[in-house]
Structures are given as C-alpha cells and as structure tokens.
Design an enzyme around this catalytic site. Sequence first.
Site, PDB file in Angstrom:
ATOM      1  N   GLN A 267     114.325  69.609  71.652  1.00 33.49           N
ATOM      2  CA  GLN A 267     113.255  69.189  71.295  1.00 33.49           C
ATOM      3  C   GLN A 267     112.051  70.324  71.755  1.00 33.49           C
ATOM      4  O   GLN A 267     110.967  69.838  71.313  1.00 33.49           O
ATOM      5  CB  GLN A 267     112.866  67.789  71.583  1.00 33.49           C
ATOM      6  CG  GLN A 267     112.506  67.536  73.154  1.00 33.49           C
ATOM      7  CD  GLN A 267     112.343  66.205  73.697  1.00 33.49           C
ATOM      8  OE1 GLN A 267     113.353  65.465  73.488  1.00 33.49           O
ATOM      9  NE2 GLN A 267     111.274  65.547  74.031  1.00 33.49           N
TER      10      GLN A 267
ATOM     11  N   HIS B 205     106.243  56.129  83.359  1.00 34.91           N
ATOM     12  CA  HIS B 205     107.431  55.992  83.291  1.00 34.91           C
ATOM     13  C   HIS B 205     107.766  54.654  83.877  1.00 34.91           C
ATOM     14  O   HIS B 205     108.814  53.765  83.333  1.00 34.91           O
ATOM     15  CB  HIS B 205     108.486  56.983  83.903  1.00 34.91           C
ATOM     16  CG  HIS B 205     108.466  58.344  83.338  1.00 34.91           C
ATOM     17  ND1 HIS B 205     107.760  59.287  83.758  1.00 34.91           N
ATOM     18  CD2 HIS B 205     108.628  58.871  82.207  1.00 34.91           C
ATOM     19  CE1 HIS B 205     107.731  60.560  83.167  1.00 34.91           C
ATOM     20  NE2 HIS B 205     108.284  60.288  81.980  1.00 34.91           N
TER      21      HIS B 205
HETATM   22  P1  AMP Z   1     109.052  61.879  78.620  1.00 35.06           P
HETATM   23  O1  AMP Z   1     109.775  61.736  80.210  1.00 35.06           O
HETATM   24  O2  AMP Z   1     107.602  62.589  78.765  1.00 35.06           O
HETATM   25  O3  AMP Z   1     109.888  61.882  77.659  1.00 35.06           O
HETATM   26  O4  AMP Z   1     108.519  60.389  78.603  1.00 35.06           O
HETATM   27  C1  AMP Z   1     109.516  59.371  78.654  1.00 35.06           C
HETATM   28  C2  AMP Z   1     108.801  57.873  78.193  1.00 35.06           C
HETATM   29  O5  AMP Z   1     107.619  57.514  78.891  1.00 35.06           O
HETATM   30  C3  AMP Z   1     108.377  58.123  76.563  1.00 35.06           C
HETATM   31  O6  AMP Z   1     108.504  56.941  75.933  1.00 35.06           O
HETATM   32  C4  AMP Z   1     106.853  58.175  77.114  1.00 35.06           C
HETATM   33  O7  AMP Z   1     106.175  57.734  75.877  1.00 35.06           O
HETATM   34  C5  AMP Z   1     106.501  57.288  78.127  1.00 35.06           C
HETATM   35  N1  AMP Z   1     105.545  57.837  78.780  1.00 35.06           N
HETATM   36  C6  AMP Z   1     105.145  59.055  79.265  1.00 35.06           C
HETATM   37  N2  AMP Z   1     103.974  59.270  79.756  1.00 35.06           N
HETATM   38  C7  AMP Z   1     103.338  57.765  79.722  1.00 35.06           C
HETATM   39  C8  AMP Z   1     102.142  57.221  80.113  1.00 35.06           C
HETATM   40  N3  AMP Z   1     101.111  57.914  80.807  1.00 35.06           N
HETATM   41  N4  AMP Z   1     101.892  55.866  80.094  1.00 35.06           N
HETATM   42  C9  AMP Z   1     103.048  55.218  79.511  1.00 35.06           C
HETATM   43  N5  AMP Z   1     104.299  55.908  78.985  1.00 35.06           N
HETATM   44  C10 AMP Z   1     104.432  56.866  79.364  1.00 35.06           C
END
Ligand code: AMP
Length: 297
Positions: A63, A39
């Site tokens: 979701q 993040h």
């Molecule tokens: P989430 O909190 O899981 O909904 O993720 C929020 C954002 O962070 C989304 O755009 C994800 O694709 C991105 N994200 C989550 N994990 C990673 C990672 N390991 N590397 C890069 N971006 C990430």
Amino acid sequence: MIIFNSIFRLKEHLADIRKKSPSGGIGFVPTMGALHQGHISLIKAAKEQCGVVVSSIFVNPTQFNDLNDLKNYPRTIEADCKMLEAAGCDVVFIPEISEMYTEQELELKRQGIEDKSWTEGKTVDFGVIGSVMEGAHRPGHFNGVAQVVSKLFRIVEPDKAFFGQKDFQQLAIIRSMVKQLEMNIDIVSCPIVREPNGLAMSSRNERLTPLERDRASIISQTLFKVKELQSQKSIPELKAFAEAQIRTEPLIELEYFEISNSATLEPITDYSQAESAVACIALKLGKVRLIDNVVLY
Ligand code: AMP
C-alpha cells in the site's frame, strides 16, 4: 494475550475460539503498528462489542507508493504489544512479509503493476471512491489496502472489523470491498482521536519535530473553522478560506483540500449535492505526509 506469526497457527487457534461461540463474536482491528490512543480506541470499541478481540500489526508494503515512506515507517513492536495487552486485546497477529505475500505478488508490486488477484475473479470497481483524493495522489495505494485487508479478513474471518474515521476514504473503500466481495463482516467506524492541540493522532506524527508538531495544530483548527463557517459561506468560499488559512503556515505544503459527499466521496460545489458532506485534507509537514478530515453535516 497470545501472539501469532503464522497464519496456520492463528487459524487453528481462532477455530478453537469459534467453537466456543463467544458472545458478540470475534472483533478485528488491523493496524500497521506504532500504536497510539487512536488505535487503542478501536481495541476498546471492539472489546465492548465482541467476546474476543484480535488485532494485527503488519506494515503492508503493497500500500506504499513511496519507498522512503515505507522504510521510515515507525516500528515499535514491543511497546505495541504492551499497549494491546493493557487494552484487553486477546490475540495479536504479527506476520513477516513472506507469510502474507508470495514472491510473485511482491514482484508485481516492484514492477508497479496492480495485482487484482485478491478479487478472486470478481469484478471489483471502487469507482469515484478509489479515484479521488488519496486515490489520485497515491497511485496503487487503495489496491494495496484492499489486497491486505481482504487477505486478513480471509485469515481472521471476524464478525466485526473496526476502522478509524481518521482514514475516511479508506473506510469507504473497505465498506465497498466487503460489499462487492460479499464478505459477511460488519464494518464499524470509530471517531478520530486527537492530541491535546487538535492534531489527529497518527503513527507518522512520531517523525515530526517538536516545532512541526506544534504548527500542525493549524490543520484541525482550519477544519473546525470550516465546519463552523458552513452556515455563512458557500462551498467554494469554504474551500478558498481553508486553502488560504493553510498557506499561512510556511512549513506546510498543501496537497489537497476537498469537500465531498460523505457517501460517494464525490467533490461537491453546493450543499444540495449531498445529504452529508466531509472536508478532507492532505499535506506535507516537513518530510511527513498527514491527512485529516471533519464531517461537516
Ligand atoms: P494504521 O496503523 O495507521 O494503518 O491505522 C490502523 C487503524 O487505526 C485504521 O483503521 C485507522 O483509521 C485507525 N486510526 C489511526 N489513527 C487514528 C486516530 N487518530 N483516531 C482513530 N482511529 C485511528
């Protein structure tokens, strides 16, 4: 860093910011919290490209297709705010569920009905992108993602929004949504950030036992090996190799391994079917569902 819980107050603040026309505009990083360096890499990318960085933390109920997954989703708001502030985030939006959804919208979710009101009367069709892989295995998931991201985009009105390639299919959905809803937002994709053992960082990793976390390294090892072997093997051979490799780990239950056209996400059986291809995997490790991918070419 300023924290807002109210849409009204956030919009008021952003309107003031917009009047000052910050160079590079407003960059937006939506998250579900339990933040990690993946993040933070998005915040840093936004910081480099935009004058003001807004993030959101909202565990979006629409979701989730599994109530237990929603209930057990890690929540670490205080630590999250510290990390965001240290990374240079300017504004964070942390709404309650009632701020984001009407009772009617939540009732539709409870009844398992896909609420399409976020399309505002437009015909939005994700086609193959919405129906394969995560679309097939998590009914209603992408509708919920589009529902919340379109709401957040209408609230924040960013110039650019930053998403991780970790959720490769989600990125394709967001791009398609922005295009079909004719939103004037530049979608920026950022590379996957991994743990030292190769495991793609994820909020859900918090729920893995130390043994599971250790064994999880086989996921990225397999993906990287697949990338390496592409010059020697056909697509069906690569799939057979990956599936066999993953099945050597008894703690893992494979959901799918697919090689797809990176643009359309259509599964391919021959290299000639795509200018660029991506290998995507989803599995259960113990109680935790994980996804990962690698762009092959
Ligand atoms: P989430 O909190 O899981 O909904 O993720 C929020 C954002 O962070 C989304 O755009 C994800 O694709 C991105 N994200 C989550 N994990 C990673 C990672 N390991 N590397 C890069 N971006 C990430």
